[in-house]
Design a protein around this motif. Structure first.
Motif, mmCIF file in Angstrom:
data_model
loop_
_atom_site.group_PDB
_atom_site.id
_atom_site.type_symbol
_atom_site.label_atom_id
_atom_site.label_comp_id
_atom_site.label_asym_id
_atom_site.label_seq_id
_atom_site.Cartn_x
_atom_site.Cartn_y
_atom_site.Cartn_z
ATOM 1 N N ARG A 186 0.836 -1.190 0.000
ATOM 2 C CA ARG A 186 0.000 0.000 0.000
ATOM 3 C C ARG A 186 0.876 1.247 0.000
ATOM 4 O O ARG A 186 1.882 1.326 0.704
ATOM 5 C CB ARG A 186 -0.900 0.019 1.242
ATOM 6 C CG ARG A 186 -1.846 -1.145 1.363
ATOM 7 C CD ARG A 186 -3.039 -0.997 0.454
ATOM 8 N NE ARG A 186 -3.942 0.077 0.889
ATOM 9 C CZ ARG A 186 -5.035 0.438 0.215
ATOM 10 N NH1 ARG A 186 -5.333 -0.169 -0.927
ATOM 11 N NH2 ARG A 186 -5.817 1.380 0.670
ATOM 12 N N SER A 187 0.472 2.230 -0.809
ATOM 13 C CA SER A 187 1.189 3.509 -0.866
ATOM 14 C C SER A 187 0.169 4.635 -0.971
ATOM 15 O O SER A 187 -0.955 4.438 -1.436
ATOM 16 C CB SER A 187 2.141 3.550 -2.070
ATOM 17 O OG SER A 187 3.155 2.588 -1.951
ATOM 18 N N GLN A 218 -10.215 2.482 1.227
ATOM 19 C CA GLN A 218 -9.223 2.820 2.236
ATOM 20 C C GLN A 218 -9.308 1.794 3.375
ATOM 21 O O GLN A 218 -10.380 1.563 3.925
ATOM 22 C CB GLN A 218 -9.454 4.228 2.791
ATOM 23 C CG GLN A 218 -9.491 5.312 1.714
ATOM 24 C CD GLN A 218 -8.168 5.459 0.999
ATOM 25 O OE1 GLN A 218 -7.179 5.933 1.555
ATOM 26 N NE2 GLN A 218 -8.137 5.054 -0.273
ATOM 27 N N ASN A 219 -8.184 1.193 3.704
ATOM 28 C CA ASN A 219 -8.149 0.190 4.764
ATOM 29 C C ASN A 219 -8.193 0.845 6.144
ATOM 30 O O ASN A 219 -8.192 2.071 6.268
ATOM 31 C CB ASN A 219 -6.893 -0.669 4.633
ATOM 32 C CG ASN A 219 -6.887 -1.482 3.348
ATOM 33 O OD1 ASN A 219 -7.943 -1.761 2.770
ATOM 34 N ND2 ASN A 219 -5.711 -1.883 2.895
ATOM 35 N N VAL A 224 -8.874 9.470 3.436
ATOM 36 C CA VAL A 224 -8.686 10.416 2.339
ATOM 37 C C VAL A 224 -8.436 11.794 2.948
ATOM 38 O O VAL A 224 -9.218 12.256 3.777
ATOM 39 C CB VAL A 224 -9.920 10.445 1.416
ATOM 40 C CG1 VAL A 224 -9.730 11.492 0.317
ATOM 41 C CG2 VAL A 224 -10.165 9.073 0.813
ATOM 42 N N GLU A 225 -7.355 12.424 2.557
ATOM 43 C CA GLU A 225 -7.007 13.742 3.109
ATOM 44 C C GLU A 225 -7.193 14.805 2.029
ATOM 45 O O GLU A 225 -6.962 14.561 0.845
ATOM 46 C CB GLU A 225 -5.561 13.745 3.603
ATOM 47 C CG GLU A 225 -5.306 12.775 4.750
ATOM 48 C CD GLU A 225 -3.862 12.791 5.195
ATOM 49 O OE1 GLU A 225 -2.996 13.233 4.405
ATOM 50 O OE2 GLU A 225 -3.578 12.376 6.333
ATOM 51 N N ASP A 245 -3.437 0.255 -3.642
ATOM 52 C CA ASP A 245 -2.546 -0.895 -3.787
ATOM 53 C C ASP A 245 -1.493 -0.542 -4.826
ATOM 54 O O ASP A 245 -1.825 -0.208 -5.973
ATOM 55 C CB ASP A 245 -3.323 -2.133 -4.243
ATOM 56 C CG ASP A 245 -4.236 -2.670 -3.155
ATOM 57 O OD1 ASP A 245 -3.903 -2.501 -1.966
ATOM 58 O OD2 ASP A 245 -5.288 -3.237 -3.492
ATOM 59 N N MET A 246 -0.214 -0.644 -4.448
ATOM 60 C CA MET A 246 0.828 -0.218 -5.373
ATOM 61 C C MET A 246 2.116 -0.967 -5.111
ATOM 62 O O MET A 246 2.760 -0.781 -4.086
ATOM 63 C CB MET A 246 1.074 1.288 -5.249
ATOM 64 C CG MET A 246 2.182 1.803 -6.141
ATOM 65 S SD MET A 246 2.481 3.553 -5.908
ATOM 66 C CE MET A 246 4.111 3.706 -6.671
#
Length: 292
Positions: A186-187, A218-219, A224-225, A245-246
């Protein structure tokens, strides 16, 4: 007559010397047999250790060439230990000292002559055992970025996204820092945009936060910002950050591509304007005069 007797004395002395040698050989025969037994034992021990290393310890190494060289190094070290023990059993301490001294001088000379190559070789071994870099990981260095295609005893080969290959010497790679995007699944990425000065800023914030949260899962512990960043000449700039996911750079491009399309589509529906710079061009009323 004197000459004949001198030859006879010489032959007698030679025979006596050979007899002493034979006696010495007979006396040393148990030690000689023991030395052979030791060498045979260490030979099989070296083969067994090499096999164990290749089957168990070296499975973590991706490159076959590094697996082979690591096994050979272990094999040679064990053989040398057996050789030195055999010399000690034979009582050849002076020869053992000479061999060690010669090996030290030879090793120093080789090290000075091949310090660059040896540095790359040891760098390759270090990289092979590092858990932070693996084949097919996407990494970025100070000079290049791409997928790890090969880790050899001499260099690291990166396959870039345009399918070109970058070859980096191991010593240079080990000394510098690099970023591995494939370690964490995750990134967090950021998408920047701007709105006109007559926009309802709270509406913009709520809308962007909602559409990003609905389309990018979002886990736990991830959110979210949204931040307004500055008053620009023609607009108010903002940035939104969210998790995806990255493990490959393409996933970042896909997520940013999707987010930009979503923001633009929803802004159009809500009548929120994304401004573009406006420049005023003035033409002088005075016409240039032509000189005769």
């Amino acid at each position: 007559m004197d000459a004949r007797f001198s030859i006879q004395d010489t032959l007698n002395k030679l025979w006596d010397k050979m007899a002493e040698w034979m006696t010495e050989i007979i006396l040393k025969l148990p030690n000689f047999i023991m030395a052979i037994v030791i060498m045979v034992f260490f030979y099989f021990l070296a083969r067994t250790l090499k096999r164990i290393l290749q089957q168990f310890l070296l499975r973590r190494i991706a490159q076959k060439s590094i697996q082979d060289i690591s096994g050979k190094i272990a094999f040679i070290i064990v053989i040398f230990i057996g050789f030195f023990i055999s010399l000690s059993v034979l009582g050849l301490n002076k020869l053992l000292t000479s061999v060690l001294a010669g090996a030290g001088v030879l090793g120093l000379a080789i090290g000075l002559a091949l310090q660059g190559t040896l540095s790359n070789t040891f760098g390759g071994l270090v990289l092979s055992f590092m858990p932070k870099i693996r084949i097919n990981d996407y990494i970025e260095t100070n000079e290049a970025k791409g997928f790890v295609a090969e880790i050899s005893l001499r260099n690291v080969v990166l396959r870039q996204t345009d399918n070109n290959y970058v070859i980096i010497p191991n010593s240079k790679f080990v000394e510098n820092s690099f970023t591995n995007y494939s370690i964490s699944k995750r990134s967090r990425i950021a998408v920047k945009c701007s709105v006109s000065y007559d926009s309802n800023l709270q509406q913009v914030e709520d809308l962007v936060t909602r559409i990003i949260a609905e389309n990018f899962e979002q886990n736990e512990g991830e959110t979210v910002e949204f931040f307004f960043t500055e008053f620009d000449d023609f607009a108010i700039n903002f940035m939104t950050r969210f998790w995806i996911d990255m493990i490959k750079i393409k996933q970042e491009h896909d997520a940013r591509h999707k987010a930009i399309k979503l923001i633009k589509t929803h802004f159009d529906k809500e009548g929120i304007t994304i401004p573009f710079p406006i420049h005023t061009i003035e033409f002088s009323k005075n016409k240039p005069t032509r000189e005769e």
